[in-house]
Design a protein around this motif. Structure first.
Motif, short mmCIF file in Angstrom:
data_model
loop_
_atom_site.label_atom_id
_atom_site.label_comp_id
_atom_site.label_asym_id
_atom_site.label_seq_id
_atom_site.Cartn_x
_atom_site.Cartn_y
_atom_site.Cartn_z
N TYR A 234 1.50 12.70 -2.83
CA TYR A 234 1.40 11.87 -1.63
C TYR A 234 1.49 10.39 -1.99
O TYR A 234 2.21 9.62 -1.37
CB TYR A 234 0.09 12.17 -0.90
N LEU A 235 0.75 10.01 -3.04
CA LEU A 235 0.73 8.59 -3.41
C LEU A 235 2.08 8.12 -3.93
O LEU A 235 2.49 6.99 -3.67
CB LEU A 235 -0.35 8.34 -4.45
N ILE A 236 2.77 8.99 -4.63
CA ILE A 236 4.09 8.61 -5.12
C ILE A 236 5.03 8.29 -3.95
O ILE A 236 5.67 7.24 -3.92
CB ILE A 236 4.71 9.74 -5.98
N THR A 237 5.04 9.19 -2.96
CA THR A 237 5.95 8.94 -1.84
C THR A 237 5.53 7.70 -1.06
O THR A 237 6.36 6.92 -0.64
CB THR A 237 5.97 10.12 -0.84
N LYS A 238 4.24 7.55 -0.93
CA LYS A 238 3.75 6.41 -0.16
C LYS A 238 4.17 5.09 -0.84
O LYS A 238 4.63 4.16 -0.19
CB LYS A 238 2.23 6.50 -0.07
N LYS A 239 4.02 5.05 -2.16
CA LYS A 239 4.39 3.84 -2.89
C LYS A 239 5.89 3.59 -2.80
O LYS A 239 6.33 2.46 -2.60
CB LYS A 239 4.00 3.97 -4.36
N LEU A 240 6.66 4.65 -2.94
CA LEU A 240 8.10 4.47 -2.92
C LEU A 240 8.59 3.95 -1.58
O LEU A 240 9.52 3.16 -1.50
CB LEU A 240 8.80 5.80 -3.23
N ALA A 241 7.91 4.39 -0.51
CA ALA A 241 8.39 4.03 0.83
C ALA A 241 7.75 2.73 1.33
O ALA A 241 8.03 2.29 2.44
CB ALA A 241 8.10 5.17 1.80
N ALA A 242 6.94 2.11 0.50
CA ALA A 242 6.14 0.98 0.99
C ALA A 242 7.00 -0.20 1.45
O ALA A 242 6.62 -0.93 2.37
CB ALA A 242 5.17 0.54 -0.09
N VAL A 243 8.16 -0.41 0.85
CA VAL A 243 8.96 -1.58 1.21
C VAL A 243 9.77 -1.31 2.48
O VAL A 243 9.65 -2.01 3.47
CB VAL A 243 9.90 -1.97 0.05
#
Ligand SMILES: Nc1ncnc2c1ncn2[C@@H]1O[C@H](COP(=O)(O)OP(=O)(O)OP(=O)(O)O)[C@@H](O)[C@H]1O
Ligand SMILES: [Mg+2]
Length: 751
Positions: A234-243
């Motif tokens: 979950y955190l990986i996807t969240k970080k990747l999509a943050a921008v």
């Protein structure tokens, strides 16, 4: 946009809403995966998005391949260039590129579960712990659970609650095992499956430039089966999509079945909090199954308290009622399944591939297999002991792994004395101890065998080392196929198998040939740019069980319910509907567990398109005993209007010969002899921050030194033996040790 016609209005909305966060939580068979597929096609075709900028995460590589194929059908070959795969495969790729940032070699090995367990057993032994208390399975599950919640070993060791937990469970050394396990993996240049996600999180946390690069690259992020992501994912996807915030997740809370691996439904609820401007789509129309199956599935899941409210309906035909089949024994259950498939195939002109048999645990496949074989019905088993888990395949793969990564200790243990070359357990143990005590790579020990081992053993190891080096040169110069063929021959492995003329031996020989065929296929495939052995190995390490079958023949599919997620078949058998088997005995302790089992039942039911069967046996062999069974409580939870009892009389007599297959020889060099590792339980020393090995040419008796593992000590005497200088050092916490000065890392502390 001709293709948009293949969607209903809410599906179409989800496809066309390309920018900003989107979540689709909807029932089984409502077209969630279809929406993702169309969405990717739409992004590329209508919005002109570069396929390289789209990242889609699926549950299995097979699902990814299928999705790619569908997109290709919609918009053509451009689809090939999107990033699509499982979390593990995508982030392993990224980690290869960025490995040096984490101190890993870019050719790091990926340990599978067997490797991990073997390493844990070694560590438990080294720590002189009871392996009945610290079972490899249990320890690995505990470590895996920690990693999936992003708890590092440092955090683990310092957390008072975890400590209390482990103490209550009478396993107080768990944290230390975790620490040693990680250190050993690192030293072996290896990551286990969970590390692939854990380390990606570390990478993105500690290297913002790297994170930024991938944030820019992936303008669109999509996740299928979102209900089964764990915190790490979950955190990986969240970080990747943050921008860009262009993230679209699809899933079904009613199909969350991986809590035991750390999956967390909470992620769905968090998602709404994390993205306040979230666009939520509801899909309620089921396109997969008959009215009757949808109604049955709804009635099952309604028994769960914890669920998001959904109304699933379908315009499909009413269809047949579910057939309930009672058998007198597990063998008879198999026969009834096989006979039914045989009849249905003939009556309805169906293919083998239209049928699936789903079970709760892998071992249930045996009786089904026997029956299908007797009726000459082709079947394939998905999961279980698959091709790449066979001993001979793992042996050859271990050779290849070791040649590519000489720090890979588990690969080393498999091959050092297989085929036999006179290198016994004691020698292996000595080498491991030498590497450990001098804090040098195993490979260095092997290259200096004569310094550490007596003459004959040293010679044998030297010969082996020369062979591995020659393989290394081949791997550099040749493609994966040529290198692998040469390794299979020169190592003596092919000969060893060839000389075994039993049927099993022949089979094993053919399997190795089959592996070489697979490598050839890999090399010949124009989609694979990197044809090196290293690249092939990575590909294989990441195949999930579900991907490992070849889809060429028309076969009935046998698999666990867990593996069946996302798939559909015209006719489905859910076998073994008995108490203690399904729901599983282990899952009846709490309401949460029972609800997870029920979701599993829901998943099984919703795989069927046209016809569903549920079977149970009155007696069954389990754990080597004949047990009486009771029908599963789940059967009573199915809406009675949807189900009928099958009147098919059981014809055959039960009691076929039971032919349990015995396990193959094991190539693993177990450390059976008593360990000669430090008998002390003293804590391994943490080197001083300014630790730097000194030049030890002038080391003399009486000097004080620091060793990175054994800490502080005093030199007792120096001995010269041939070209070797040895120092006996009395360490404060570890007692006397004799170390070779050309290898030992010692810091001299001036008197
Ligand atoms: N609008 C539609 N028109 C025709 N067929 C559809 C439509 N939507 C979905 N389908 C078909 O219904 C079946 C189920 O779709 P899909 O596999 O995408 O569902 P899902 O929601 O992902 O299911 P699961 O929860 O099991 O993963 C597929 O065969 C799909 O092609
Ligand atoms: Mg799906």
């Amino acid at each position: 946009m001709e293709y948009l016609k293949g969607l209903n209005p809410p599906q179409r909305e989800a496809v066309e809403h390309t920018d900003g966060p989107v979540m689709i939580i909807a029932g089984a068979g409502s077209g969630k995966t279809r929406v993702l597929t169309y969405r990717i096609a739409h992004l590329i075709h209508a919005k002109g998005v570069d396929p390289f900028q789209i990242l889609s995460l699926t549950f299995t590589n097979k699902a990814a391949a299928e999705m790619k194929h569908r997109i290709e059908q919609l918009i053509g070959l451009e689809a090939r260039n999107t990033w699509m795969g499982t979390f593990h495969s995508i982030f392993a790729k990224i980690l290869r590129v960025e490995a040096d940032k984490l101190g890993y070699p870019s050719n790091f090995s990926i340990y599978d579960t067997d490797d991990s367990k073997s390493l844990i057993r070694t560590i438990v032994k080294e720590m002189r712990l009871d392996d009945k208390v610290y079972k490899a399975n249990t320890v690995l599950a505990r470590i895996s659970g920690a990693k999936n919640r992003l708890i590092s070993w440092e955090k683990y060791l310092n957390d008072p609650f975890i400590k209390a937990d482990d103490e209550t469970a009478m396993k107080p050394k768990m944290g230390e095992i975790y620490r040693n396990y990680q250190k050993r993996l690192f030293k072996s240049g290896a990551m286990d499956f969970d590390d692939l996600l854990f380390n990606t999180n570390v990478l993105f946390r500690d290297h913002l430039d790297v994170l930024n690069k991938y944030q820019q690259r992936f303008r669109y992020v999509m996740v299928d089966e979102f209900q089964d992501t764990n915190l790490s994912q979950y955190l990986i996807t969240k970080k990747l999509a943050a921008v860009h915030q262009n993230i679209c997740v699809v899933g079904d809370d009613a199909q969350s079945i991986y809590a035991f691996r750390g999956a967390d439904i909470q992620n769905i609820l968090n998602f709404e909090k994390d993205y306040p401007d979230l666009f939520v789509v509801k899909l309620e129309q089921n396109y997969r199954s008959t009215k009757n199956i949808v109604q049955a599935a709804n009635s099952i899941i309604a028994k769960n308290k914890a669920q998001l409210k959904k109304d699933v309906w379908t315009q499909n035909q009413h269809g047949d009622l579910i057939e309930l089949i009672k058998a007198s024994s597990d063998n008879e259950e198999g026969r009834m399944v096989a006979t039914t498939i045989f009849e249905e195939k003939n009556n309805k002109k169906l293919n083998n591939s239209d049928f699936a048999v789903l079970y709760r645990t892998n071992s249930q496949s045996r009786s089904i297999e026997e029956a299908l074989r007797k009726m000459n019905i082709t079947y394939k088993i998905v999961g279980g002991l698959s091709f790449y888990q066979r001993k001979e395949i793992k042996d050859l793969m271990a050779y290849m792994r070791f040649v590519v990564n000489k720090d890979d200790e588990e690969a080393f243990k498999r091959i050092i004395n297989y085929p036999k070359r006179g290198i016994g357990d004691t020698t292996v143990e000595k080498m491991l101890v030498a590497a450990y005590e001098h804090d040098i790579p195993l490979w260095e020990v092997m290259n200096n065998a004569s310094s550490f081992l007596p003459g004959r053993a040293a010679n044998a190891v030297e010969e082996f080392t020369v062979m591995i080096k020659s393989f290394g040169i081949e791997v550099e110069r040749k493609d994966a196929y040529e290198a692998a063929s040469s390794i299979a021959k020169q190592s003596g492995l092919l000969r060893e198998l060839y000389e075994d003329k039993t049927i099993e031996g022949l089979n094993r020989y053919e399997n190795v040939q089959e592996l070489l065929n697979a490598i050839k296929e890999y090399v010949d495939n124009p989609e694979n740019e990197d044809k090196s052995l290293g690249s092939f190995l990575q590909e294989i390490a990441l195949l999930t069980d579900n991907d490992r079958d070849k889809d060429t023949t028309d076969a009935v599919t046998l698999m666990t319910i867990h593996s069946s997620k996302g798939l559909e078949f015209k006719q489905v058998f859910v076998v073994g509907m008995e108490e203690d088997l399904f729901p599983s005995q282990m899952m009846m302790q709490s309401r949460e567990d029972l609800e997870e089992e029920r979701r599993l039942f829901y998943v099984a039911t919703t795989r069927a398109m046209e016809k569903l069967y549920m079977t149970y046996a009155l007696t069954r062999y389990r754990f080597g005993r004949l047990l009486n069974c009771e029908p599963s409580r789940f059967l009573e939870e199915v809406d009675p209007a949807c189900i009928k009892v099958n009147k098919r009389a059981s014809t055959a007599l039960s009691g076929a010969l039971r032919n349990e297959s015995s396990e193959g020889r094991t190539g693993f060099v177990g450390l059976k002899k008593p360990s000669i590792r430090p008998a002390t339980t003293a804590k391994v020393h943490t080197p001083s921050p300014d630790f730097k090995p000194s030049n030890t040419n002038n080391l003399t008796a009486g000097m004080k030194v620091e060793h990175p593992k054994f800490g502080f000590g005093k030199v007792n005497k120096i001995e010269v033996e041939g070209i070797n200088r040895k120092a006996s050092i009395v360490f404060d916490n570890f007692g006397e040790k004799t170390l070779l000065l050309s290898f030992a890392k010692l810091r001299i502390i001036e008197e």
